[in-house]
Motif scaffolding. Structure first.
Motif, PDB file in Angstrom:
ATOM      1  N   ILE A  57      47.929  53.013  63.532  1.00 29.38           N
ATOM      2  CA  ILE A  57      46.727  53.633  64.086  1.00 29.38           C
ATOM      3  C   ILE A  57      47.107  54.332  65.383  1.00 29.38           C
ATOM      4  O   ILE A  57      47.994  53.872  66.121  1.00 29.38           O
ATOM      5  CB  ILE A  57      45.608  52.588  64.343  1.00 29.38           C
ATOM      6  N   ALA A  58      46.471  55.448  65.652  1.00 26.96           N
ATOM      7  CA  ALA A  58      46.671  56.158  66.916  1.00 26.96           C
ATOM      8  C   ALA A  58      46.076  55.344  68.059  1.00 26.96           C
ATOM      9  O   ALA A  58      45.068  54.650  67.888  1.00 26.96           O
ATOM     10  CB  ALA A  58      46.007  57.528  66.853  1.00 26.96           C
ATOM     11  N   HIS A  59      46.716  55.417  69.220  1.00 27.15           N
ATOM     12  CA  HIS A  59      46.097  54.801  70.387  1.00 27.15           C
ATOM     13  C   HIS A  59      44.988  55.733  70.909  1.00 27.15           C
ATOM     14  O   HIS A  59      44.910  56.905  70.513  1.00 27.15           O
ATOM     15  CB  HIS A  59      47.132  54.453  71.458  1.00 27.15           C
ATOM     16  N   PRO A  60      44.113  55.237  71.778  1.00 25.30           N
ATOM     17  CA  PRO A  60      42.940  56.033  72.172  1.00 25.30           C
ATOM     18  C   PRO A  60      43.193  57.052  73.271  1.00 25.30           C
ATOM     19  O   PRO A  60      42.291  57.805  73.627  1.00 25.30           O
ATOM     20  CB  PRO A  60      41.955  54.959  72.659  1.00 25.30           C
ATOM     21  N   TRP A  61      44.422  57.117  73.813  1.00 29.86           N
ATOM     22  CA  TRP A  61      44.684  58.003  74.950  1.00 29.86           C
ATOM     23  C   TRP A  61      45.194  59.363  74.462  1.00 29.86           C
ATOM     24  O   TRP A  61      46.312  59.778  74.779  1.00 29.86           O
ATOM     25  CB  TRP A  61      45.672  57.335  75.890  1.00 29.86           C
ATOM     26  N   GLN A  62      44.365  60.046  73.689  1.00 29.57           N
ATOM     27  CA  GLN A  62      44.749  61.330  73.122  1.00 29.57           C
ATOM     28  C   GLN A  62      44.189  62.474  73.965  1.00 29.57           C
ATOM     29  O   GLN A  62      43.185  62.322  74.663  1.00 29.57           O
ATOM     30  CB  GLN A  62      44.245  61.447  71.681  1.00 29.57           C
ATOM     31  N   THR A  63      44.869  63.606  73.867  1.00 28.90           N
ATOM     32  CA  THR A  63      44.413  64.849  74.482  1.00 28.90           C
ATOM     33  C   THR A  63      44.385  65.919  73.389  1.00 28.90           C
ATOM     34  O   THR A  63      45.001  65.742  72.330  1.00 28.90           O
ATOM     35  CB  THR A  63      45.368  65.297  75.605  1.00 28.90           C
ATOM     36  N   PRO A  64      43.698  67.044  73.624  1.00 38.41           N
ATOM     37  CA  PRO A  64      43.766  68.127  72.632  1.00 38.41           C
ATOM     38  C   PRO A  64      45.197  68.535  72.308  1.00 38.41           C
ATOM     39  O   PRO A  64      45.513  68.849  71.157  1.00 38.41           O
ATOM     40  CB  PRO A  64      42.984  69.258  73.315  1.00 38.41           C
ATOM     41  N   ARG A  65      46.077  68.499  73.303  1.00 42.08           N
ATOM     42  CA  ARG A  65      47.464  68.889  73.074  1.00 42.08           C
ATOM     43  C   ARG A  65      48.176  67.930  72.119  1.00 42.08           C
ATOM     44  O   ARG A  65      49.014  68.348  71.310  1.00 42.08           O
ATOM     45  CB  ARG A  65      48.205  68.935  74.413  1.00 42.08           C
ATOM     46  N   SER A  66      47.845  66.649  72.194  1.00 41.70           N
ATOM     47  CA  SER A  66      48.514  65.675  71.322  1.00 41.70           C
ATOM     48  C   SER A  66      47.915  65.650  69.922  1.00 41.70           C
ATOM     49  O   SER A  66      48.628  65.419  68.941  1.00 41.70           O
ATOM     50  CB  SER A  66      48.444  64.273  71.949  1.00 41.70           C
TER      51      SER A  66
END
Length: 310
Positions: free
Chosen positions: A147-156
């Motif tokens: 699962i992805a962690h919640p600290w995403q940005t549009p760039r990631s």
């Protein structure tokens, strides 16, 4: 070749109303918490160190059957079906992930569990992140699985948005029909979800798919993705996640996952005091079933090294 759902032809052995599949030695109960009638499956000593294990879509507690059938010494494995999934009652909300996190925290209260180890796969892992960020004092550590962690940005996220768009919009728009009347789940799991067919044989896949032919389960799955795309993605793009994780987090990630890219769980973007990512080769999305030995080993390591109050 584009995916096309095969129409569902009734199977005389299929029964969406059937009871939970057998797992030797487990204890089952129904626990009311925050308006949800949770179906809870447990194994291990009742006074053992509690480990809350959370499944994702399109599954239920049975995904942890290997751990439940042979619980590690001293650990009490607690495996609820998420609201509206498996044999739990429907959620009194539209499956916003913060609401589900609140439901599960209330379940811990109802079970008398003040502090637990937490394991989460897929949506169970995402909700696990929300729980440890909101109430860090309730958790010793988190083991997050594919699962992805919640600290995403549009760039990631943007380079991998196509993965989400490949299957999530159809579920959000037509999920009830797809789950109840097509071979959507069978095709998805067999074609994309696992590198090892023996880990998810047809009889196990049918246990998952048949349960989602029930209208409550189909509606819950639909709401899982509809709320995510319509409400949660826009809010995350605007606000982001700024809370920092304080307890140890270990992430296991099958690198052949077609739905979630390992870079979305990268160590360098995680805002956590103690975070490690382990990439697992020759393994797809369903790591709990493809590599139950590795999941068990990492859980034991985390139990041995994570702090626990006296």
């Amino acid at each position: 070749m584009p995916w096309r759902p095969a129409f569902f032809s009734p199977d005389p052995e299929s029964d969406p109303a059937a009871g939970p599949p057998e797992i030797p030695g487990v204890r089952r109960s129904f626990v009311l918490a925050r308006g949800v009638r949770f179906h809870v499956t447990e194994a291990g000593p009742p006074d053992g160190r509690p480990v809350l294990v959370l499944h994702g879509w399109p599954q239920h507690h049975y995904s942890y059957r290997n751990l439940l059938a042979d619980p590690p010494d001293g650990l009490r494995i607690v495996a609820p079906d998420l609201p509206g999934y498996g044999w739990s009652g429907p959620a009194p909300h539209r499956w916003a992930k913060d609401d589900v996190a609140s439901d599960l925290l209330a379940l811990l209260d109802a079970l008398g569990l003040n502090r637990v180890l937490l394991v989460g796969h897929d949506w169970g892992g995402y909700i696990g992140y929300l729980m440890v960020l909101r109430r860090p004092e309730r958790f010793d550590a988190l083991l997050a699985l594919n699962i992805a962690h919640p600290w995403q940005t549009p760039r990631s996220i943007l380079p991998h948005a196509w993965r989400l768009l490949a299957y999530q919009p159809p579920i959000a728009a037509f999920g009830q029909y797809l789950h109840r009347h097509t071979r959507f789940l069978e095709q998805l799991i067999f074609a994309a979800g696992t590198r090892h067919r023996d880990a998810l044989p047809p009889e196990v896949v049918r246990i998952y798919a048949d349960r989602f032919r029930d209208p409550i389960r189909a509606r819950s799955a639909t709401n899982t993705y509809r709320t995510f795309l319509v409400r949660e993605v826009p809010r995350a793009a605007k606000q982001g996640e700024h809370r920092r994780a304080q307890m140890p987090i270990r992430t296991l990630f099958g690198v052949d996952d077609p739905a979630v890219h390992p870079s979305l769980a990268a160590e360098e973007t995680a805002q956590a005091d103690d975070y490690r990512l382990e990439r697992v080769e020759d393994c797809g999305h369903f790591i709990v079933e493809e590599r139950p030995d590795l999941v068990r080993a990492r859980l034991l390591e985390l139990a041995a090294t994570s702090a626990r109050p006296a």
